[in-house]
Design a protein around this motif. Structure first.
Motif, PDB file in Angstrom:
ATOM      1  N   LEU A  28     -30.772  -2.958-121.664  1.00  6.10           N
ATOM      2  CA  LEU A  28     -31.073  -2.406-120.068  1.00  6.10           C
ATOM      3  C   LEU A  28     -30.099  -1.487-119.620  1.00  6.10           C
ATOM      4  CD1 LEU A  28     -33.367  -1.751-118.009  1.00  6.10           C
ATOM      5  CD2 LEU A  28     -32.787  -3.784-117.067  1.00  6.10           C
ATOM      6  N   GLY A  29     -28.969  -2.337-119.857  1.00  2.00           N
ATOM      7  CA  GLY A  29     -27.629  -1.599-119.255  1.00  2.00           C
ATOM      8  C   GLY A  29     -27.362  -0.018-119.824  1.00  2.00           C
ATOM      9  N   LYS A  30     -27.686  -0.121-121.230  1.00  2.00           N
ATOM     10  CA  LYS A  30     -27.463   1.080-122.038  1.00  2.00           C
ATOM     11  C   LYS A  30     -28.414   2.080-121.494  1.00  2.00           C
ATOM     12  CE  LYS A  30     -27.462   2.742-126.894  1.00  2.00           C
ATOM     13  NZ  LYS A  30     -27.608   2.543-128.097  1.00  2.00           N
ATOM     14  N   LYS A  31     -29.632   1.655-121.469  1.00  2.00           N
ATOM     15  CA  LYS A  31     -31.004   2.573-120.762  1.00  2.00           C
ATOM     16  C   LYS A  31     -30.403   3.171-119.472  1.00  2.00           C
ATOM     17  CE  LYS A  31     -33.129   2.665-124.351  1.00  2.00           C
ATOM     18  NZ  LYS A  31     -33.290   3.448-125.515  1.00  2.00           N
ATOM     19  N   LEU A  32     -29.965   2.130-118.775  1.00  2.00           N
ATOM     20  CA  LEU A  32     -29.576   2.900-117.254  1.00  2.00           C
ATOM     21  C   LEU A  32     -28.433   3.833-117.440  1.00  2.00           C
ATOM     22  CD1 LEU A  32     -29.900  -0.458-115.385  1.00  2.00           C
ATOM     23  CD2 LEU A  32     -31.067   1.677-114.830  1.00  2.00           C
ATOM     24  N   TRP A  33     -27.433   3.403-118.243  1.00  2.00           N
ATOM     25  CA  TRP A  33     -26.227   4.573-118.499  1.00  2.00           C
ATOM     26  C   TRP A  33     -26.708   5.810-118.810  1.00  2.00           C
ATOM     27  CZ3 TRP A  33     -24.795   7.317-122.872  1.00  2.00           C
ATOM     28  CH2 TRP A  33     -23.501   8.043-122.700  1.00  2.00           C
ATOM     29  N   GLU A  34     -27.846   6.049-119.631  1.00  2.00           N
ATOM     30  CA  GLU A  34     -28.492   7.231-120.106  1.00  2.00           C
ATOM     31  C   GLU A  34     -29.180   7.813-118.794  1.00  2.00           C
ATOM     32  OE1 GLU A  34     -31.196   6.077-123.515  1.00  2.00           O
ATOM     33  OE2 GLU A  34     -29.709   5.914-124.883  1.00  2.00           O
ATOM     34  N   MET A 118     -25.975   1.115-108.916  1.00  2.00           N
ATOM     35  CA  MET A 118     -26.086  -0.165-108.151  1.00  2.00           C
ATOM     36  C   MET A 118     -27.316  -1.074-109.095  1.00  2.00           C
ATOM     37  SD  MET A 118     -26.710   0.108-104.012  1.00  2.00           S
ATOM     38  CE  MET A 118     -27.562   1.910-103.839  1.00  2.00           C
ATOM     39  N   VAL A 119     -28.186  -0.571-109.633  1.00  2.00           N
ATOM     40  CA  VAL A 119     -29.261  -1.128-110.445  1.00  2.00           C
ATOM     41  C   VAL A 119     -28.392  -1.597-111.626  1.00  2.00           C
ATOM     42  CG1 VAL A 119     -31.199  -1.056-111.679  1.00  2.00           C
ATOM     43  CG2 VAL A 119     -31.382   0.037-109.294  1.00  2.00           C
ATOM     44  N   LYS A 120     -27.531  -0.680-112.098  1.00  2.00           N
ATOM     45  CA  LYS A 120     -26.958  -1.297-113.608  1.00  2.00           C
ATOM     46  C   LYS A 120     -25.971  -2.393-113.239  1.00  2.00           C
ATOM     47  CE  LYS A 120     -24.302   0.952-117.104  1.00  2.00           C
ATOM     48  NZ  LYS A 120     -23.086   0.137-117.309  1.00  2.00           N
ATOM     49  N   GLN A 121     -25.374  -2.384-111.897  1.00  2.00           N
ATOM     50  CA  GLN A 121     -24.338  -3.489-111.507  1.00  2.00           C
ATOM     51  C   GLN A 121     -25.167  -4.779-111.349  1.00  2.00           C
ATOM     52  OE1 GLN A 121     -22.239  -2.882-107.848  1.00  2.00           O
ATOM     53  NE2 GLN A 121     -20.376  -3.062-108.907  1.00  2.00           N
ATOM     54  N   ALA A 122     -26.419  -4.597-110.828  1.00  2.00           N
ATOM     55  CA  ALA A 122     -27.164  -5.618-110.602  1.00  2.00           C
ATOM     56  C   ALA A 122     -27.630  -6.338-112.051  1.00  2.00           C
ATOM     57  CB  ALA A 122     -28.339  -5.336-109.798  1.00  2.00           C
ATOM     58  N   GLY A 126     -26.676 -10.222-113.680  1.00  2.00           N
ATOM     59  CA  GLY A 126     -27.568 -11.025-113.942  1.00  2.00           C
ATOM     60  C   GLY A 126     -28.765 -11.064-112.731  1.00  2.00           C
ATOM     61  N   GLU A 127     -28.595 -10.329-111.995  1.00  2.00           N
ATOM     62  CA  GLU A 127     -29.769 -10.410-110.730  1.00  2.00           C
ATOM     63  C   GLU A 127     -31.237 -10.253-111.124  1.00  2.00           C
ATOM     64  OE1 GLU A 127     -28.560  -8.565-107.244  1.00  2.00           O
ATOM     65  OE2 GLU A 127     -26.544  -8.662-107.683  1.00  2.00           O
ATOM     66  N   LEU A 128     -31.356  -9.545-112.237  1.00  2.00           N
ATOM     67  CA  LEU A 128     -32.691  -9.074-112.521  1.00  2.00           C
ATOM     68  C   LEU A 128     -32.924 -10.066-113.984  1.00  2.00           C
ATOM     69  CD1 LEU A 128     -32.551  -5.309-111.742  1.00  2.00           C
ATOM     70  CD2 LEU A 128     -33.600  -7.071-110.535  1.00  2.00           C
ATOM     71  N   ASP A 129     -32.380 -10.835-114.164  1.00  2.00           N
ATOM     72  CA  ASP A 129     -32.891 -11.597-115.594  1.00  2.00           C
ATOM     73  C   ASP A 129     -33.988 -12.185-115.447  1.00  2.00           C
ATOM     74  OD1 ASP A 129     -30.007 -11.243-116.354  1.00  2.00           O
ATOM     75  OD2 ASP A 129     -29.471 -13.378-115.989  1.00  2.00           O
ATOM     76  N   LYS A 130     -34.846 -12.681-114.282  1.00  2.00           N
ATOM     77  CA  LYS A 130     -36.054 -13.006-114.397  1.00  2.00           C
ATOM     78  C   LYS A 130     -37.039 -12.067-114.890  1.00  2.00           C
ATOM     79  CE  LYS A 130     -35.286 -16.011-110.874  1.00  2.00           C
ATOM     80  NZ  LYS A 130     -35.676 -16.419-109.254  1.00  2.00           N
TER      81      LYS A 130
END
Length: 145
Positions: A28-34, A118-122, A126-130
């Protein structure tokens, strides 16, 4: 050996397997970077040039690897009220950041990059693991017969 005496040696080794949650975060972090790069390119009025490798067959049947542009669809859209709305996707599933609220409303496109960061940082913390785990589970259910 005098050169090596200046180095600090340790018994640490690289882990062979990473936890599935870490792999999902990285994906997800890679997709957010894109998406961040796509938003920056849109604000600057330039084209985004991200490529991927693709193996194709030549006319004579030989296989070769070529670089092709990667198609990245934006995760944002303009609502009926004229506000910019951002959804976060894991695969084809939209993550619900809060219960029953799948999108983030922004006042204008200039807020896209900072909100995506901000979403990438979250995600990385690990804030969005669930939410990621729920989306991943729903996607996996579609593949079972």
């Amino acid at each position: 050996m005098a050169t090596l005496d200046n180095l600090k040696f340790t018994t640490a080794v690289k882990a062979r397997h990473q936890a599935p949650v870490v792999g999902r975060r990285n994906k997800l972090g890679k997709k957010l970077w894109e998406q961040i790069k796509l938003a920056e390119a849109e604000l600057e009025g330039t084209e985004l040039n991200i490529t991927r490798l693709k193996t194709v067959r030549d006319v004579d049947g030989t296989r070769k690897t070529v670089e092709v542009p990667k198609r990245i669809k934006p995760w944002w859209f303009t609502s009926e009220q004229g506000k910019v709305c951002l959804t976060v996707k894991y695969g084809s599933a939209v993550l619900e950041m809060k219960k029953g609220l799948p999108s983030i409303e922004l006042a204008n496109r200039e807020q896209l990059v900072s909100t995506l960061e901000m979403v990438k940082q979250a995600v990385e913390s690990g804030e969005l693991d669930k939410e990621i785990e729920a989306a991943s589970g729903n996607l996996r259910l579609r593949f079972k017969r």
